[in-house]
Design an enzyme around this catalytic site. Structure first.
Site, short mmCIF file in Angstrom:
data_model
loop_
_atom_site.label_atom_id
_atom_site.label_comp_id
_atom_site.label_asym_id
_atom_site.label_seq_id
_atom_site.Cartn_x
_atom_site.Cartn_y
_atom_site.Cartn_z
N ASP A 17 0.86 -1.19 0.00
CA ASP A 17 0.00 0.00 0.00
C ASP A 17 0.90 1.23 0.00
OD1 ASP A 17 -3.19 0.41 1.05
OD2 ASP A 17 -1.87 2.15 1.17
N THR A 112 -14.33 -3.40 -7.29
CA THR A 112 -15.56 -3.41 -8.09
C THR A 112 -15.42 -2.38 -9.20
OG1 THR A 112 -16.81 -4.03 -6.16
CG2 THR A 112 -18.06 -3.12 -7.99
N ALA A 144 -19.50 -9.37 3.04
CA ALA A 144 -20.13 -8.20 3.66
C ALA A 144 -19.38 -7.87 4.93
CB ALA A 144 -21.60 -8.51 3.97
N LYS A 200 -21.05 -8.50 -10.34
CA LYS A 200 -20.77 -7.84 -9.07
C LYS A 200 -21.69 -6.63 -8.89
CE LYS A 200 -19.06 -6.26 -5.40
NZ LYS A 200 -19.28 -6.85 -4.09
N LEU A 201 -21.79 -5.81 -9.92
CA LEU A 201 -22.67 -4.63 -9.82
C LEU A 201 -24.12 -5.06 -9.64
CD1 LEU A 201 -21.37 -2.18 -12.61
CD2 LEU A 201 -20.83 -2.18 -10.18
N ALA A 205 -26.83 -4.36 -6.70
CA ALA A 205 -28.05 -3.64 -7.09
C ALA A 205 -29.30 -4.42 -6.63
CB ALA A 205 -28.08 -3.43 -8.60
N GLY A 253 -26.69 1.84 3.99
CA GLY A 253 -25.47 2.63 3.87
C GLY A 253 -24.34 1.74 3.40
N CYS A 256 -20.62 0.54 -0.72
CA CYS A 256 -20.81 -0.13 -2.01
C CYS A 256 -22.15 0.08 -2.69
CB CYS A 256 -20.61 -1.63 -1.82
SG CYS A 256 -18.96 -1.97 -1.21
N LYS A 319 -23.80 -0.31 9.72
CA LYS A 319 -24.46 -1.55 10.13
C LYS A 319 -23.76 -2.03 11.39
CE LYS A 319 -23.22 -5.42 7.87
NZ LYS A 319 -22.85 -6.38 6.80
C1 UGA Z 1 -22.60 -5.41 0.65
C2 UGA Z 1 -23.06 -6.77 0.09
O1 UGA Z 1 -23.95 -7.39 1.00
C3 UGA Z 1 -21.86 -7.68 -0.13
O2 UGA Z 1 -22.28 -8.89 -0.74
C4 UGA Z 1 -20.85 -6.97 -1.03
O3 UGA Z 1 -19.70 -7.76 -1.25
C5 UGA Z 1 -20.45 -5.67 -0.38
O4 UGA Z 1 -21.62 -4.83 -0.20
C6 UGA Z 1 -19.45 -4.98 -1.27
O5 UGA Z 1 -19.74 -4.74 -2.45
O6 UGA Z 1 -18.32 -4.75 -0.81
P1 UGA Z 1 -21.97 -4.49 3.07
O7 UGA Z 1 -22.15 -3.15 2.43
O8 UGA Z 1 -20.75 -4.76 3.85
O9 UGA Z 1 -22.05 -5.63 1.94
O10 UGA Z 1 -23.19 -4.76 4.07
P2 UGA Z 1 -24.70 -5.30 3.93
O11 UGA Z 1 -24.91 -6.34 4.93
O12 UGA Z 1 -25.04 -5.63 2.53
O13 UGA Z 1 -25.54 -4.02 4.39
C7 UGA Z 1 -25.63 -2.84 3.60
C8 UGA Z 1 -26.62 -1.89 4.21
O14 UGA Z 1 -27.96 -2.37 4.10
C9 UGA Z 1 -26.40 -1.63 5.72
O15 UGA Z 1 -26.60 -0.27 5.99
C10 UGA Z 1 -27.48 -2.48 6.35
O16 UGA Z 1 -27.85 -2.03 7.63
C11 UGA Z 1 -28.60 -2.33 5.35
N1 UGA Z 1 -29.59 -3.43 5.40
C12 UGA Z 1 -29.23 -4.70 5.16
C13 UGA Z 1 -30.93 -3.12 5.68
O17 UGA Z 1 -31.28 -1.95 5.88
N2 UGA Z 1 -31.85 -4.14 5.71
C14 UGA Z 1 -31.50 -5.44 5.46
O18 UGA Z 1 -32.40 -6.31 5.49
C15 UGA Z 1 -30.17 -5.72 5.19
#
Ligand code: UGA
Length: 439
Positions: A17, A112, A144, A200-201, A205, A253, A256, A319
């Site tokens: 890095d 990504t 995640a 991935k996108l 989505a 939030g 990604c 989260k």
């Molecule tokens: C997300 C995807 O879930 C991963 O598969 C992906 O690899 C990752 O983005 C990425 O592209 O790096 P992440 O952003 O870490 O993962 O977390 P998530 O668990 O997906 O949650 C995203 C947001 O949605 C959080 O703010 C969470 O609180 C919210 N959420 C999730 C809800 O409001 N309701 C739900 O039922 C689930």
């Protein structure tokens, strides 16, 4: 990379890095990010076959496979500002690889990226010495935050995109060989490069779309006598729909979802398919609406004025189980509440440092207190913004006693027992359920 090093002691993994402070942290007991289980994994491999350093040139020269994981934020300038991915770090890395390489290499896209980025990479890499060959693979990451180690150890699938040429397929097989060390072949899927980049996108989505879908219904539930939890349960039992990722919330939030959808939208617009672009853009629009709606609900419930009222934000991370605050709904909500001249107490078990950094430039009365019992003292309201499990079982009677009355609680994650809180004396405003209020 830590997981690969952990599972495959026969490979030597070097993480490089440009930021020496970050590398120092990766080499210390105080890792730069909070991720359950990560430290344990790093400890087993660090110094054995996992190394962190800033010698990028050497890292490139000595490696046969290079995973490029540089950031691809949304562009803030020029064409596509606010929508397209900013690929400058990606391109600089490609040039650096070309400049430092003394032998042929496999280049793996881990960041990504918009569809067809591998092609641009390949073009840059094929501009000089023809004895050195580069094969560009796409291997998107689906982990995640908060569950990263579990997701890496037991992923739903690993996706590898390659060109369908003889050398492309050979490179693909070399990457398959790495993952095969701990992942069953049935879960390692291969495709062409573009399908892999696009998948991935599209995965993000679709996930974000589910949240916006249920959040849109939460608004309707609040206006009727329906309960979004009951609706989610009823529809989720249809195996075609599935029950996961249907928790209504204050909005999604993270670094990604929004970025990737806007990227998809930009791609669609670029290809002139505006109806498709509008469709996906609406997922982000509903998310903005949900956050705005949450603040307006607070304002309305608290007699249309928040001026001088003290409000405790329980949770600031995007989260639970992470200290990450990128694109966290809490930031938007904090700013809007400060606009209303509310006073804020921000509490979070892991994200307070990031919260302070995010709000450094923002004017207003803000204090940061980790202990929730201390944080709520003298507050008029609590807004639960992150689903940290510690917030579920707090002694809410004790909390009620040390708050201003009438006391309000806005549960942006539907994690507490609303009826119980109402009986204690709170006025309770969940997401997607009728409020339990005395007014
Ligand atoms: C997300 C995807 O879930 C991963 O598969 C992906 O690899 C990752 O983005 C990425 O592209 O790096 P992440 O952003 O870490 O993962 O977390 P998530 O668990 O997906 O949650 C995203 C947001 O949605 C959080 O703010 C969470 O609180 C919210 N959420 C999730 C809800 O409001 N309701 C739900 O039922 C689930």
């Amino acid at each position: 990379m830590a997981m690969i090093a952990h599972k495959c002691p026969q490979y030597r993994v070097t993480v490089v890095d440009i930021n020496p402070d970050r590398i120092d942290e990766w080499n210390s007991d105080n890792l730069p990010i909070y991720e359950p289980g990560l430290y344990e994994i790093i400890k087993t491999a660090r110094g054995r076959n996992l190394f962190f350093n800033t010698d990028i040139d050497k890292g490139i020269r000595e490696s046969e496979i290079i995973f490029v994981s540089v950031n691809t934020p949304t562009k803030t300038f020029g064409a596509g500002a606010g929508m397209a991915a900013d690929l400058q770090y990606w391109e600089k890395t490609a040039r650096k690889i070309l400049q430092c390489s003394e032998s042929s290499k496999i280049i793996v896209e881990k960041s990504t990226l918009p569809v067809k980025t591998a092609l641009a990479m390949e073009r840059i890499l094929s501009t000089s010495d023809s004895r050195i060959q580069f094969e560009v693979l796409s291997n998107p990451e689906f982990l995640a935050e908060g569950t990263a180690i579990k997701d890496l150890e037991n992923p739903d699938r690993v996706l590898i995109g390659s060109s369908q040429t003889k050398t492309g397929l050979k490179a693909r097989d070399e990457l398959v060989e790495i993952y095969e060390n701990w992942i069953p072949m049935s879960k390692i899927i291969t495709s062409n490069v573009w399908s892999s980049e696009l998948s991935k996108l599209v995965a993000n989505a679709f996930l974000a779309q589910r949240i916006s879908s249920i959040n849109s219904i939460s608004d309707l539930c609040e206006k009727t006598d329906a309960d979004v939890g009951e609706v989610a349960r009823a529809i989720g039992m249809d195996s075609r729909i599935g029950s996961r990722f249907l928790n209504a919330s204050v909005g999604f939030g993270g670094s990604c979802f929004k970025k990737d959808i806007l990227n998809l939208v930009y791609l669609c617009r670029n290809y002139g398919i505006h109806e498709v672009a509008d469709y996906w853009e609406s997922v982000v629009r509903i998310n903005e609406y949900q956050k705005k709606r949450f603040v307006l609900n607070m304002l309305k419930a608290m007699f249309n004025t928040l001026a001088d009222k003290k409000i405790c934000l329980m949770g600031f991370a995007f989260k639970a189980d992470t200290g990450d605050t990128r694109e966290t709904p809490a930031l938007y909500i904090a700013k809007e509440l400060l606009e209303e001249n509310a006073r804020l107490v921000i509490s979070d078990p892991k994200a307070l440092q990031n919260a302070e950094r995010d709000l450094r430039e923002v004017k207003g009365d803000i204090v940061y207190i980790e202990d929730p019992y201390e944080a709520v003292k003298g507050c008029h309201a609590i807004a639960i913004l992150t689903e940290w499990s510690i917030y579920v079982d707090l002694d809410y009677r004790m909390i009620f006693d040390c708050m201003e009355k009438p006391a309000f609680i806005f549960d942006g994650r539907n994690i507490v027992d609303h009826q119980k809180l109402y009986e204690i004396g709170f006025n309770v405003y969940p997401i997607g359920k009728p409020a339990l209020s005395r007014f």
